[in-house]
Scaffold this motif. Structure first.
Motif, PDB file in Angstrom:
ATOM      1  N   ILE A  29     106.884  79.993  51.586  1.00 47.36           N
ATOM      2  CA  ILE A  29     105.674  79.463  50.958  1.00 47.36           C
ATOM      3  C   ILE A  29     104.499  80.241  51.540  1.00 47.36           C
ATOM      4  CG2 ILE A  29     104.254  77.439  50.523  1.00 47.36           C
ATOM      5  CD1 ILE A  29     106.708  75.704  51.229  1.00 47.36           C
ATOM      6  N   ASN A  56     102.070  78.312  47.113  1.00 40.51           N
ATOM      7  CA  ASN A  56     101.270  77.347  47.890  1.00 40.51           C
ATOM      8  C   ASN A  56     102.134  76.130  48.190  1.00 40.51           C
ATOM      9  OD1 ASN A  56     100.966  75.268  45.777  1.00 40.51           O
ATOM     10  ND2 ASN A  56      99.656  76.780  44.766  1.00 40.51           N
ATOM     11  N   GLY A  57     101.585  75.231  48.993  1.00 40.14           N
ATOM     12  CA  GLY A  57     102.344  74.072  49.428  1.00 40.14           C
ATOM     13  C   GLY A  57     102.777  73.142  48.309  1.00 40.14           C
ATOM     14  N   GLU A  58     101.908  72.948  47.309  1.00 40.25           N
ATOM     15  CA  GLU A  58     102.279  72.085  46.177  1.00 40.25           C
ATOM     16  C   GLU A  58     103.519  72.620  45.466  1.00 40.25           C
ATOM     17  OE1 GLU A  58     101.239  69.154  44.933  1.00 40.25           O
ATOM     18  OE2 GLU A  58      99.771  68.936  46.532  1.00 40.25           O
ATOM     19  N   ILE A  99     106.702  72.441  47.858  1.00 39.26           N
ATOM     20  CA  ILE A  99     107.342  71.128  47.968  1.00 39.26           C
ATOM     21  C   ILE A  99     108.100  70.796  46.687  1.00 39.26           C
ATOM     22  CG2 ILE A  99     106.890  68.650  48.147  1.00 39.26           C
ATOM     23  CD1 ILE A  99     104.701  69.377  50.216  1.00 39.26           C
ATOM     24  N   THR A 151     106.563  78.692  56.071  1.00 32.73           N
ATOM     25  CA  THR A 151     105.288  78.456  55.395  1.00 32.73           C
ATOM     26  C   THR A 151     104.117  79.063  56.134  1.00 32.73           C
ATOM     27  OG1 THR A 151     103.841  76.772  54.424  1.00 32.73           O
ATOM     28  CG2 THR A 151     104.925  76.181  56.483  1.00 32.73           C
ATOM     29  N   LYS A 206      97.240  73.531  48.626  1.00 33.82           N
ATOM     30  CA  LYS A 206      97.835  72.708  49.685  1.00 33.82           C
ATOM     31  C   LYS A 206      98.188  73.641  50.832  1.00 33.82           C
ATOM     32  CE  LYS A 206     101.245  69.089  50.477  1.00 33.82           C
ATOM     33  NZ  LYS A 206     100.317  67.980  50.573  1.00 33.82           N
ATOM     34  N   THR A 227     101.548  70.653  54.289  1.00 35.43           N
ATOM     35  CA  THR A 227     102.879  70.942  53.741  1.00 35.43           C
ATOM     36  C   THR A 227     103.946  70.610  54.779  1.00 35.43           C
ATOM     37  OG1 THR A 227     102.011  72.674  52.292  1.00 35.43           O
ATOM     38  CG2 THR A 227     104.372  72.764  52.801  1.00 35.43           C
ATOM     39  N   ASP A 238     104.210  66.778  55.189  1.00 33.56           N
ATOM     40  CA  ASP A 238     104.904  66.140  54.069  1.00 33.56           C
ATOM     41  C   ASP A 238     106.408  66.426  54.106  1.00 33.56           C
ATOM     42  OD1 ASP A 238     102.441  65.206  53.265  1.00 33.56           O
ATOM     43  OD2 ASP A 238     102.301  66.489  51.490  1.00 33.56           O
TER      44      ASP A 238
END
Length: 126
Positions: A7, A33-35, A38, A51, A58, A63, A66
């Motif tokens: 990521i 990105n983190g969104e 995930i 990451t 995000k 990240t 979560d």
């Protein structure tokens, strides 16, 4: 063969990491990105997530938080080239505190990355 999710918002960095990891025999997925990361992990779980910390939409710290909350046994590596501070910690130290199993500062050597990945993916390690 272990599967790894990268990521990172930098496409060239993702490509470089993908090449290093695929040459070492790993299957690699990518997210910008983190969104997206995930969502991708939820659809196609991996053995390890690498990451970046600084990303749009995000960022890496949330990240990591979560992923750690929802998947407590997932191996997570945080990477960044920034030396910025948050709450008195360098971001990589902060990433370690919120759940990263390993942190690497960019730029890093190929062997440094592969050694860290192997250690994280070895049963009973870390």
């Amino acid at each position: 063969m272990a599967r790894i999710l990268i990521i990172d918002d930098e496409a060239l960095f993702r490509k470089m990491l993908r090449q290093m990891l695929e040459m070492a025999g790993y299957e690699v997925l990518e997210a910008a990105n983190g969104e997206h990361g995930i969502a991708m992990f939820t659809a196609q779980p991996t053995d390890l997530v690498i990451t970046d910390i600084f990303m749009p939409e995000k960022e890496g710290i949330s990240t990591i938080q979560d992923l750690r909350r929802d998947y407590p046994n997932l191996k997570i590596m945080a990477v960044t080239g920034g030396g910025y501070k948050r709450r008195g910690f360098e971001y990589l130290q902060f990433a370690d505190k919120v759940g990263a199993d390993c942190v690497l500062r960019k730029p890093f050597e190929r062997q440094e990355l592969l050694d860290a990945v192997q250690q994280l993916l070895t049963p009973g390690a870390h």
